[in-house]
Design an enzyme around this catalytic site. Structure first.
Site, PDB file in Angstrom:
ATOM      1  N   THR A  86       0.860  -1.188   0.000  1.00  0.00           N
ATOM      2  CA  THR A  86       0.000   0.000   0.000  1.00  0.00           C
ATOM      3  C   THR A  86       0.896   1.237   0.000  1.00  0.00           C
ATOM      4  O   THR A  86       0.940   1.986   0.974  1.00  0.00           O
ATOM      5  CB  THR A  86      -0.945   0.031   1.219  1.00  0.00           C
ATOM      6  OG1 THR A  86      -0.168  -0.093   2.431  1.00  0.00           O
ATOM      7  CG2 THR A  86      -1.937  -1.111   1.166  1.00  0.00           C
ATOM      8  N   THR A 122      -1.390  -2.543   5.790  1.00  0.00           N
ATOM      9  CA  THR A 122      -1.763  -1.311   6.488  1.00  0.00           C
ATOM     10  C   THR A 122      -2.642  -0.485   5.576  1.00  0.00           C
ATOM     11  O   THR A 122      -2.212  -0.055   4.494  1.00  0.00           O
ATOM     12  CB  THR A 122      -0.514  -0.522   6.887  1.00  0.00           C
ATOM     13  OG1 THR A 122       0.284  -1.331   7.755  1.00  0.00           O
ATOM     14  CG2 THR A 122      -0.886   0.764   7.600  1.00  0.00           C
ATOM     15  N   GLU A 151      -0.572  -5.540  11.105  1.00  0.00           N
ATOM     16  CA  GLU A 151       0.692  -6.095  11.594  1.00  0.00           C
ATOM     17  C   GLU A 151       1.456  -5.037  12.390  1.00  0.00           C
ATOM     18  O   GLU A 151       1.341  -3.845  12.130  1.00  0.00           O
ATOM     19  CB  GLU A 151       1.533  -6.620  10.427  1.00  0.00           C
ATOM     20  CG  GLU A 151       1.810  -5.615   9.316  1.00  0.00           C
ATOM     21  CD  GLU A 151       3.011  -4.731   9.600  1.00  0.00           C
ATOM     22  OE1 GLU A 151       3.815  -5.095  10.469  1.00  0.00           O
ATOM     23  OE2 GLU A 151       3.126  -3.675   8.965  1.00  0.00           O
ATOM     24  N   LEU A 153       5.081  -5.443  13.031  1.00  0.00           N
ATOM     25  CA  LEU A 153       6.388  -6.086  12.941  1.00  0.00           C
ATOM     26  C   LEU A 153       7.487  -5.059  12.744  1.00  0.00           C
ATOM     27  O   LEU A 153       7.372  -4.176  11.897  1.00  0.00           O
ATOM     28  CB  LEU A 153       6.414  -7.084  11.771  1.00  0.00           C
ATOM     29  CG  LEU A 153       5.317  -8.147  11.753  1.00  0.00           C
ATOM     30  CD1 LEU A 153       5.468  -9.030  10.521  1.00  0.00           C
ATOM     31  CD2 LEU A 153       5.357  -8.985  13.027  1.00  0.00           C
ATOM     32  N   LYS A 207      -3.671   0.793  13.932  1.00  0.00           N
ATOM     33  CA  LYS A 207      -2.375   0.669  13.269  1.00  0.00           C
ATOM     34  C   LYS A 207      -1.781   2.031  12.944  1.00  0.00           C
ATOM     35  O   LYS A 207      -0.608   2.319  13.251  1.00  0.00           O
ATOM     36  CB  LYS A 207      -2.532  -0.164  11.990  1.00  0.00           C
ATOM     37  CG  LYS A 207      -1.315  -0.179  11.077  1.00  0.00           C
ATOM     38  CD  LYS A 207      -0.096  -0.793  11.729  1.00  0.00           C
ATOM     39  CE  LYS A 207       1.059  -0.859  10.723  1.00  0.00           C
ATOM     40  NZ  LYS A 207       2.249  -1.465  11.309  1.00  0.00           N
ATOM     41  N   ASN A 211       1.654   3.918  14.778  1.00  0.00           N
ATOM     42  CA  ASN A 211       2.821   4.403  14.044  1.00  0.00           C
ATOM     43  C   ASN A 211       3.004   5.909  14.218  1.00  0.00           C
ATOM     44  O   ASN A 211       4.132   6.401  14.355  1.00  0.00           O
ATOM     45  CB  ASN A 211       2.700   4.049  12.563  1.00  0.00           C
ATOM     46  CG  ASN A 211       3.092   2.610  12.289  1.00  0.00           C
ATOM     47  OD1 ASN A 211       3.513   1.894  13.184  1.00  0.00           O
ATOM     48  ND2 ASN A 211       2.950   2.178  11.054  1.00  0.00           N
ATOM     49  N   GLY A 256      18.492  11.012  16.756  1.00  0.00           N
ATOM     50  CA  GLY A 256      19.208  10.580  15.567  1.00  0.00           C
ATOM     51  C   GLY A 256      18.889  11.453  14.377  1.00  0.00           C
ATOM     52  O   GLY A 256      18.432  12.596  14.528  1.00  0.00           O
ATOM     53  N   GLY A 260      12.770   6.761   9.161  1.00  0.00           N
ATOM     54  CA  GLY A 260      12.540   6.399   7.761  1.00  0.00           C
ATOM     55  C   GLY A 260      11.856   5.054   7.709  1.00  0.00           C
ATOM     56  O   GLY A 260      11.131   4.677   8.625  1.00  0.00           O
ATOM     57  N   CYS A 263       7.242   2.106   6.691  1.00  0.00           N
ATOM     58  CA  CYS A 263       5.965   2.286   7.399  1.00  0.00           C
ATOM     59  C   CYS A 263       5.714   3.713   7.859  1.00  0.00           C
ATOM     60  O   CYS A 263       4.748   4.345   7.422  1.00  0.00           O
ATOM     61  CB  CYS A 263       5.907   1.346   8.608  1.00  0.00           C
ATOM     62  SG  CYS A 263       5.891  -0.402   8.172  1.00  0.00           S
TER      63      CYS A 263
END
Length: 439
Positions: A86, A122, A151, A153, A207, A211, A256, A260, A263
Protein backbone atom coordinates in the site's frame (compact mmCIF):
# COMPACT_ATOMS: atom_id res chain seq x y z
CA UNK A 1 -5.97 -24.59 9.65
CA UNK A 2 -5.48 -23.74 5.99
CA UNK A 3 -4.27 -20.23 5.24
CA UNK A 4 -3.74 -18.40 1.95
CA UNK A 5 -1.37 -15.43 2.15
CA UNK A 6 -1.79 -13.06 -0.79
CA UNK A 7 1.50 -11.21 -1.27
CA UNK A 8 5.07 -12.33 -0.51
CA UNK A 9 6.54 -9.01 0.45
CA UNK A 10 7.92 -8.30 3.89
CA UNK A 11 4.65 -8.72 5.80
CA UNK A 12 3.28 -11.58 3.74
CA UNK A 13 6.42 -13.71 3.74
CA UNK A 14 7.19 -13.25 7.44
CA UNK A 15 3.56 -13.83 8.45
CA UNK A 16 3.16 -16.84 6.18
CA UNK A 17 6.35 -18.49 7.42
CA UNK A 18 5.42 -17.86 11.08
CA UNK A 19 1.88 -19.20 10.63
CA UNK A 20 3.37 -22.32 9.04
CA UNK A 21 5.75 -22.64 11.97
CA UNK A 22 2.68 -22.60 14.25
CA UNK A 23 1.56 -25.76 12.45
CA UNK A 24 -0.93 -24.28 9.98
CA UNK A 25 -0.93 -25.20 6.30
CA UNK A 26 0.07 -22.03 4.44
CA UNK A 27 0.25 -21.17 0.77
CA UNK A 28 1.85 -17.84 -0.17
CA UNK A 29 0.64 -16.35 -3.44
CA UNK A 30 2.32 -13.72 -5.60
CA UNK A 31 1.88 -12.63 -9.22
CA UNK A 32 5.63 -12.25 -9.64
CA UNK A 33 6.59 -15.60 -11.15
CA UNK A 34 10.29 -14.89 -10.74
CA UNK A 35 9.89 -14.25 -7.03
CA UNK A 36 7.85 -17.43 -6.57
CA UNK A 37 10.43 -19.51 -8.42
CA UNK A 38 13.19 -18.00 -6.29
CA UNK A 39 11.27 -18.78 -3.09
CA UNK A 40 10.81 -22.36 -4.23
CA UNK A 41 14.59 -22.55 -4.64
CA UNK A 42 15.00 -21.22 -1.11
CA UNK A 43 16.10 -17.74 -2.16
CA UNK A 44 14.65 -15.07 0.13
CA UNK A 45 14.02 -11.68 -1.59
CA UNK A 46 14.47 -9.62 1.59
CA UNK A 47 16.99 -9.58 4.39
CA UNK A 48 15.44 -10.50 7.74
CA UNK A 49 17.46 -12.39 10.36
CA UNK A 50 16.32 -16.02 10.64
CA UNK A 51 13.75 -15.85 7.85
CA UNK A 52 15.68 -18.05 5.41
CA UNK A 53 15.94 -20.87 7.94
CA UNK A 54 12.29 -20.50 8.97
CA UNK A 55 11.10 -20.70 5.38
CA UNK A 56 13.36 -23.65 4.58
CA UNK A 57 12.27 -25.70 7.60
CA UNK A 58 8.57 -25.22 6.93
CA UNK A 59 8.90 -25.92 3.21
CA UNK A 60 10.72 -29.12 4.13
CA UNK A 61 7.91 -30.02 6.55
CA UNK A 62 5.40 -29.39 3.73
CA UNK A 63 3.52 -26.78 5.75
CA UNK A 64 4.56 -23.89 3.48
CA UNK A 65 4.46 -23.59 -0.28
CA UNK A 66 4.38 -20.90 -2.97
CA UNK A 67 2.33 -20.33 -6.10
CA UNK A 68 1.26 -17.66 -8.59
CA UNK A 69 -2.34 -18.93 -8.80
CA UNK A 70 -4.61 -18.11 -5.87
CA UNK A 71 -7.60 -20.14 -7.07
CA UNK A 72 -6.96 -23.43 -5.25
CA UNK A 73 -5.36 -21.96 -2.09
CA UNK A 74 -8.28 -19.54 -1.60
CA UNK A 75 -10.91 -22.19 -2.28
CA UNK A 76 -9.37 -24.47 0.37
CA UNK A 77 -8.57 -21.77 2.94
CA UNK A 78 -10.21 -21.10 6.27
CA UNK A 79 -8.59 -17.66 6.26
CA UNK A 80 -7.23 -15.57 3.40
CA UNK A 81 -4.83 -12.77 4.34
CA UNK A 82 -4.31 -9.80 2.02
CA UNK A 83 -0.71 -8.67 2.52
CA UNK A 84 0.02 -6.65 -0.61
CA UNK A 85 1.73 -3.29 -0.82
CA UNK A 86 0.00 0.00 0.00
CA UNK A 87 2.55 2.61 -1.14
CA UNK A 88 1.93 6.33 -1.02
CA UNK A 89 -0.11 7.41 -4.02
CA UNK A 90 1.70 9.80 -6.30
CA UNK A 91 0.60 13.38 -6.01
CA UNK A 92 -1.52 13.37 -2.87
CA UNK A 93 0.03 11.08 -0.24
CA UNK A 94 -3.02 8.84 0.14
CA UNK A 95 -2.37 5.12 0.50
CA UNK A 96 -2.58 3.47 -2.92
CA UNK A 97 -5.07 0.64 -2.48
CA UNK A 98 -4.93 -0.61 -6.07
CA UNK A 99 -3.30 -3.91 -5.11
CA UNK A 100 -5.63 -4.48 -2.15
CA UNK A 101 -8.76 -4.02 -4.24
CA UNK A 102 -7.40 -6.12 -7.12
CA UNK A 103 -6.66 -8.93 -4.65
CA UNK A 104 -10.19 -8.66 -3.20
CA UNK A 105 -11.76 -9.09 -6.64
CA UNK A 106 -9.61 -12.12 -7.45
CA UNK A 107 -10.27 -13.68 -4.05
CA UNK A 108 -14.02 -13.24 -4.53
CA UNK A 109 -14.10 -15.43 -7.61
CA UNK A 110 -12.22 -18.25 -5.88
CA UNK A 111 -14.10 -18.44 -2.56
CA UNK A 112 -15.68 -21.76 -1.63
CA UNK A 113 -17.45 -22.35 1.68
CA UNK A 114 -17.16 -20.11 4.73
CA UNK A 115 -13.98 -18.03 4.62
CA UNK A 116 -12.55 -15.15 6.61
CA UNK A 117 -10.81 -12.60 4.39
CA UNK A 118 -8.36 -10.53 6.41
CA UNK A 119 -6.65 -7.26 5.52
CA UNK A 120 -3.12 -7.62 6.88
CA UNK A 121 -1.81 -4.73 4.83
CA UNK A 122 -1.76 -1.31 6.49
CA UNK A 123 -4.87 0.39 5.13
CA UNK A 124 -6.89 3.55 5.86
CA UNK A 125 -10.05 3.42 7.93
CA UNK A 126 -12.92 2.12 5.84
CA UNK A 127 -10.85 -0.07 3.51
CA UNK A 128 -12.41 -3.23 4.96
CA UNK A 129 -15.85 -1.88 4.05
CA UNK A 130 -14.79 -1.47 0.44
CA UNK A 131 -13.10 -4.88 0.34
CA UNK A 132 -16.33 -6.45 1.56
CA UNK A 133 -18.37 -4.51 -1.00
CA UNK A 134 -16.09 -5.60 -3.84
CA UNK A 135 -16.23 -9.26 -2.79
CA UNK A 136 -20.01 -9.27 -2.48
CA UNK A 137 -20.37 -7.44 -5.77
CA UNK A 138 -18.17 -9.99 -7.55
CA UNK A 139 -19.61 -13.02 -5.75
CA UNK A 140 -23.03 -12.30 -4.15
CA UNK A 141 -23.37 -15.85 -2.84
CA UNK A 142 -20.03 -15.88 -1.01
CA UNK A 143 -20.16 -16.93 2.64
CA UNK A 144 -17.47 -14.52 3.81
CA UNK A 145 -16.47 -12.34 6.73
CA UNK A 146 -14.02 -9.50 6.10
CA UNK A 147 -11.80 -8.66 9.08
CA UNK A 148 -8.85 -6.39 9.83
CA UNK A 149 -5.67 -7.74 11.42
CA UNK A 150 -2.94 -5.08 11.21
CA UNK A 151 0.69 -6.10 11.59
CA UNK A 152 3.10 -4.64 14.15
CA UNK A 153 6.39 -6.09 12.94
CA UNK A 154 9.74 -4.35 13.32
CA UNK A 155 12.14 -4.98 10.48
CA UNK A 156 15.13 -6.83 11.89
CA UNK A 157 13.06 -8.37 14.69
CA UNK A 158 9.96 -9.45 12.79
CA UNK A 159 9.95 -13.16 13.62
CA UNK A 160 10.21 -12.54 17.35
CA UNK A 161 7.58 -9.80 17.11
CA UNK A 162 5.20 -12.19 15.36
CA UNK A 163 5.72 -15.04 17.79
CA UNK A 164 5.86 -12.96 20.98
CA UNK A 165 3.57 -9.99 20.29
CA UNK A 166 2.48 -7.33 22.74
CA UNK A 167 -0.99 -7.74 21.29
CA UNK A 168 -2.80 -9.09 18.25
CA UNK A 169 -5.52 -6.72 17.06
CA UNK A 170 -8.45 -8.34 15.26
CA UNK A 171 -11.15 -6.15 13.82
CA UNK A 172 -14.43 -8.02 13.36
CA UNK A 173 -17.80 -8.09 15.10
CA UNK A 174 -18.73 -11.43 13.55
CA UNK A 175 -18.61 -14.38 15.96
CA UNK A 176 -17.61 -16.85 13.25
CA UNK A 177 -14.79 -14.56 12.20
CA UNK A 178 -13.62 -14.21 15.80
CA UNK A 179 -13.61 -17.99 16.17
CA UNK A 180 -11.51 -18.58 13.04
CA UNK A 181 -8.94 -15.91 13.87
CA UNK A 182 -8.85 -17.02 17.48
CA UNK A 183 -7.92 -20.50 16.22
CA UNK A 184 -5.33 -19.07 13.82
CA UNK A 185 -3.54 -17.31 16.68
CA UNK A 186 -4.16 -19.89 19.40
CA UNK A 187 -0.59 -21.28 19.17
CA UNK A 188 0.69 -17.99 20.61
CA UNK A 189 -0.34 -19.16 24.06
CA UNK A 190 -1.29 -22.40 25.75
CA UNK A 191 -4.11 -20.64 27.54
CA UNK A 192 -4.95 -17.19 26.18
CA UNK A 193 -3.41 -15.59 23.09
CA UNK A 194 -2.94 -11.81 23.46
CA UNK A 195 -5.92 -11.08 21.24
CA UNK A 196 -7.73 -7.76 21.24
CA UNK A 197 -11.04 -7.86 19.39
CA UNK A 198 -12.46 -4.59 18.12
CA UNK A 199 -14.73 -3.29 15.40
CA UNK A 200 -13.10 -3.39 11.97
CA UNK A 201 -12.69 0.36 11.55
CA UNK A 202 -11.18 0.65 15.03
CA UNK A 203 -8.56 -1.96 14.19
CA UNK A 204 -7.64 -0.08 11.02
CA UNK A 205 -7.17 3.16 12.96
CA UNK A 206 -5.15 1.47 15.74
CA UNK A 207 -2.37 0.67 13.27
CA UNK A 208 -2.08 4.22 11.98
CA UNK A 209 -2.38 5.73 15.46
CA UNK A 210 0.38 3.46 16.80
CA UNK A 211 2.82 4.40 14.04
CA UNK A 212 1.99 8.10 14.37
CA UNK A 213 2.55 8.05 18.12
CA UNK A 214 5.91 6.25 17.86
CA UNK A 215 7.05 8.67 15.16
CA UNK A 216 6.00 11.54 17.41
CA UNK A 217 8.21 10.21 20.23
CA UNK A 218 11.19 10.04 17.84
CA UNK A 219 10.57 13.56 16.56
CA UNK A 220 10.10 14.94 20.07
CA UNK A 221 13.43 13.62 21.33
CA UNK A 222 15.14 14.88 18.16
CA UNK A 223 13.89 18.38 18.91
CA UNK A 224 15.06 18.00 22.50
CA UNK A 225 18.46 17.00 21.05
CA UNK A 226 18.65 20.29 19.14
CA UNK A 227 17.83 22.21 22.31
CA UNK A 228 20.32 20.14 24.32
CA UNK A 229 23.12 21.15 21.95
CA UNK A 230 22.29 24.83 22.39
CA UNK A 231 21.98 24.83 26.19
CA UNK A 232 24.75 22.36 27.00
CA UNK A 233 22.66 19.38 28.08
CA UNK A 234 22.95 15.67 27.23
CA UNK A 235 19.93 14.38 25.34
CA UNK A 236 20.66 10.78 26.28
CA UNK A 237 20.35 11.66 29.94
CA UNK A 238 17.24 13.72 29.18
CA UNK A 239 15.72 10.70 27.44
CA UNK A 240 16.58 8.43 30.35
CA UNK A 241 15.25 10.94 32.84
CA UNK A 242 11.86 11.19 31.17
CA UNK A 243 11.75 7.56 30.02
CA UNK A 244 11.98 6.22 33.55
CA UNK A 245 8.53 7.72 34.07
CA UNK A 246 6.39 4.69 33.21
CA UNK A 247 3.76 6.96 31.70
CA UNK A 248 6.33 7.84 29.02
CA UNK A 249 8.60 4.78 28.70
CA UNK A 250 12.13 4.49 27.36
CA UNK A 251 11.48 3.13 23.85
CA UNK A 252 11.72 5.35 20.75
CA UNK A 253 13.51 8.08 22.69
CA UNK A 254 16.81 7.78 20.83
CA UNK A 255 17.94 10.96 19.11
CA UNK A 256 19.21 10.58 15.57
CA UNK A 257 18.92 11.71 11.96
CA UNK A 258 15.14 11.19 11.72
CA UNK A 259 12.89 8.23 11.06
CA UNK A 260 12.54 6.40 7.76
CA UNK A 261 11.54 2.98 6.52
CA UNK A 262 8.58 1.50 4.74
CA UNK A 263 5.97 2.29 7.40
CA UNK A 264 6.24 5.49 9.39
CA UNK A 265 6.56 8.08 6.58
CA UNK A 266 3.90 6.65 4.27
CA UNK A 267 1.49 5.68 7.04
CA UNK A 268 1.65 9.10 8.68
CA UNK A 269 1.06 10.82 5.34
CA UNK A 270 -1.92 8.55 4.74
CA UNK A 271 -3.31 9.23 8.23
CA UNK A 272 -3.14 12.98 7.65
CA UNK A 273 -4.97 12.59 4.33
CA UNK A 274 -7.69 10.40 5.87
CA UNK A 275 -8.18 12.98 8.61
CA UNK A 276 -8.47 15.83 6.11
CA UNK A 277 -11.02 13.82 4.12
CA UNK A 278 -13.12 13.75 7.29
CA UNK A 279 -12.57 17.45 8.02
CA UNK A 280 -10.17 16.78 10.90
CA UNK A 281 -6.75 18.41 11.11
CA UNK A 282 -4.07 16.41 12.92
CA UNK A 283 -1.74 19.31 13.71
CA UNK A 284 0.71 17.31 15.83
CA UNK A 285 1.02 14.57 13.22
CA UNK A 286 1.46 17.10 10.42
CA UNK A 287 4.24 18.79 12.41
CA UNK A 288 5.97 15.42 12.92
CA UNK A 289 6.18 14.94 9.15
CA UNK A 290 7.54 18.41 8.54
CA UNK A 291 10.11 18.31 11.34
CA UNK A 292 11.35 14.87 10.28
CA UNK A 293 11.76 15.83 6.62
CA UNK A 294 13.73 18.96 7.54
CA UNK A 295 15.91 17.06 9.99
CA UNK A 296 17.17 14.53 7.47
CA UNK A 297 18.47 17.26 5.19
CA UNK A 298 19.91 19.22 8.12
CA UNK A 299 22.28 16.36 8.90
CA UNK A 300 24.38 17.28 5.85
CA UNK A 301 24.87 20.78 7.31
CA UNK A 302 25.97 19.16 10.58
CA UNK A 303 28.71 17.30 8.69
CA UNK A 304 29.74 20.48 6.87
CA UNK A 305 30.07 22.38 10.15
CA UNK A 306 32.20 19.59 11.62
CA UNK A 307 34.83 20.00 8.89
CA UNK A 308 34.94 23.79 9.06
CA UNK A 309 31.90 24.95 7.12
CA UNK A 310 32.68 23.81 3.57
CA UNK A 311 32.54 20.39 1.91
CA UNK A 312 33.72 21.55 -1.51
CA UNK A 313 36.36 19.05 -2.66
CA UNK A 314 36.16 17.05 0.58
CA UNK A 315 35.63 13.29 0.87
CA UNK A 316 33.01 12.01 3.31
CA UNK A 317 32.80 8.35 4.38
CA UNK A 318 29.28 7.22 5.25
CA UNK A 319 28.88 4.09 7.39
CA UNK A 320 25.41 2.60 7.28
CA UNK A 321 22.84 3.24 4.55
CA UNK A 322 19.69 1.29 5.45
CA UNK A 323 17.07 3.03 7.55
CA UNK A 324 17.87 0.75 10.51
CA UNK A 325 20.16 -2.21 11.27
CA UNK A 326 19.37 -5.83 10.40
CA UNK A 327 17.50 -5.00 7.21
CA UNK A 328 18.38 -4.14 3.62
CA UNK A 329 15.45 -1.71 3.38
CA UNK A 330 16.37 1.68 1.89
CA UNK A 331 12.85 3.10 1.75
CA UNK A 332 12.84 6.67 3.11
CA UNK A 333 16.25 6.01 4.70
CA UNK A 334 17.83 9.10 6.34
CA UNK A 335 21.01 8.29 4.41
CA UNK A 336 19.37 9.32 1.13
CA UNK A 337 18.77 13.04 1.88
CA UNK A 338 22.03 13.11 3.86
CA UNK A 339 24.09 11.83 0.92
CA UNK A 340 22.28 13.99 -1.64
CA UNK A 341 22.88 16.99 0.61
CA UNK A 342 26.58 16.15 0.88
CA UNK A 343 26.83 15.84 -2.90
CA UNK A 344 25.01 19.15 -3.38
CA UNK A 345 27.61 20.78 -1.11
CA UNK A 346 30.40 19.54 -3.36
CA UNK A 347 31.57 16.53 -1.39
CA UNK A 348 32.72 13.21 -2.76
CA UNK A 349 30.90 10.42 -0.91
CA UNK A 350 32.08 6.88 -0.20
CA UNK A 351 29.81 4.45 1.62
CA UNK A 352 29.62 1.05 3.26
CA UNK A 353 26.71 -1.00 4.61
CA UNK A 354 26.84 -4.64 5.72
CA UNK A 355 23.83 -5.76 3.64
CA UNK A 356 22.19 -2.73 2.05
CA UNK A 357 24.55 -1.67 -0.73
CA UNK A 358 22.73 -3.51 -3.52
CA UNK A 359 19.51 -1.70 -2.68
CA UNK A 360 21.36 1.57 -2.03
CA UNK A 361 22.85 1.62 -5.52
CA UNK A 362 19.32 2.03 -6.92
CA UNK A 363 18.74 5.12 -4.78
CA UNK A 364 22.26 6.57 -4.70
CA UNK A 365 24.05 5.67 -7.95
CA UNK A 366 26.52 8.58 -7.88
CA UNK A 367 28.66 7.56 -4.93
CA UNK A 368 31.47 5.05 -4.41
CA UNK A 369 30.68 1.82 -2.54
CA UNK A 370 33.33 0.08 -0.45
CA UNK A 371 33.71 -3.49 0.75
CA UNK A 372 34.56 -2.66 4.36
CA UNK A 373 34.60 0.33 6.74
CA UNK A 374 38.37 0.75 6.58
CA UNK A 375 38.42 0.99 2.79
CA UNK A 376 35.53 3.44 3.08
CA UNK A 377 37.36 5.89 5.38
CA UNK A 378 40.62 5.85 3.41
CA UNK A 379 41.53 9.45 2.60
CA UNK A 380 38.25 10.78 4.04
CA UNK A 381 37.96 14.22 5.61
CA UNK A 382 35.05 13.05 7.77
CA UNK A 383 33.37 9.80 8.74
CA UNK A 384 29.60 9.82 9.34
CA UNK A 385 27.88 7.02 11.25
CA UNK A 386 24.28 6.86 9.95
CA UNK A 387 23.01 3.36 10.77
CA UNK A 388 23.96 1.70 14.06
CA UNK A 389 24.97 -1.71 12.73
CA UNK A 390 26.67 -3.87 15.36
CA UNK A 391 29.63 -4.18 12.97
CA UNK A 392 30.44 -0.52 13.61
CA UNK A 393 30.45 -0.68 17.41
CA UNK A 394 33.99 -1.99 17.88
CA UNK A 395 36.01 -0.35 15.13
CA UNK A 396 39.81 -0.16 15.30
CA UNK A 397 40.07 3.58 15.90
CA UNK A 398 43.84 3.74 15.57
CA UNK A 399 43.51 2.19 12.13
CA UNK A 400 40.59 4.46 11.24
CA UNK A 401 42.61 7.54 12.19
CA UNK A 402 45.64 6.41 10.21
CA UNK A 403 43.48 5.91 7.10
CA UNK A 404 41.65 9.25 7.26
CA UNK A 405 42.89 12.55 5.87
CA UNK A 406 41.31 14.37 8.83
CA UNK A 407 40.23 12.70 12.08
CA UNK A 408 36.63 13.96 12.10
CA UNK A 409 33.74 11.68 13.15
CA UNK A 410 30.07 12.67 13.06
CA UNK A 411 28.03 10.13 15.00
CA UNK A 412 24.34 10.52 14.13
CA UNK A 413 23.32 7.61 16.40
CA UNK A 414 25.29 8.45 19.56
CA UNK A 415 26.83 4.99 19.79
CA UNK A 416 30.32 6.21 20.73
CA UNK A 417 31.46 8.07 23.85
CA UNK A 418 32.88 11.56 23.55
CA UNK A 419 35.73 10.92 25.98
CA UNK A 420 36.80 7.76 24.11
CA UNK A 421 36.85 9.55 20.76
CA UNK A 422 38.82 12.44 22.24
CA UNK A 423 41.33 9.98 23.69
CA UNK A 424 41.85 8.55 20.19
CA UNK A 425 42.49 12.06 18.86
CA UNK A 426 39.28 12.60 16.92
CA UNK A 427 37.21 15.71 16.47
CA UNK A 428 33.87 14.23 17.42
CA UNK A 429 30.30 15.45 16.87
CA UNK A 430 27.18 13.62 18.01
CA UNK A 431 23.47 14.42 18.35
CA UNK A 432 22.21 16.36 21.36
CA UNK A 433 25.38 15.93 23.42
CA UNK A 434 28.04 18.48 24.27
CA UNK A 435 31.69 17.59 23.89
CA UNK A 436 32.68 19.60 26.95
CA UNK A 437 32.25 18.18 30.49
CA UNK A 438 28.95 19.06 32.16
CA UNK A 439 29.05 21.77 34.81
Amino acid sequence: MRIAMIGTGYVGLVSGACFADFGHQVTCVDKDAGKIEALRRGEIPIFEPGLDALVASNVKAKRLDFTTDLTAPVAEADAVFIAVGTPSRRGDGHADLTYVYAAAREIASALSGFTVVVTKSTVPVGTGDEVERLIREANPSADVVVASNPEFLREGAAIRDFKFPDRVVVGTSDERGRKVLGDVYRPLSLNQAPLMFTARRTAELIKYAANAFLATKITFINEMADLSEKVGADVQEVARGIGLDNRIGTKFLHAGPGFGGSCFPKDIRALVKVALDHDVQLRIVEAVLGVNDNRKRAMARKVSNAVGGSLRGKTVAVLGLTFKPDTDDMREAPSIPLVTGLLDMGAKVRAHDPVGMEQARKELPDIEYCDDPYECVKGADAMVLVTEWVQYRALDWDRIKSEMAQPVVVDLRNIYRSEDMAAHGFTYESVGRTAEPQK
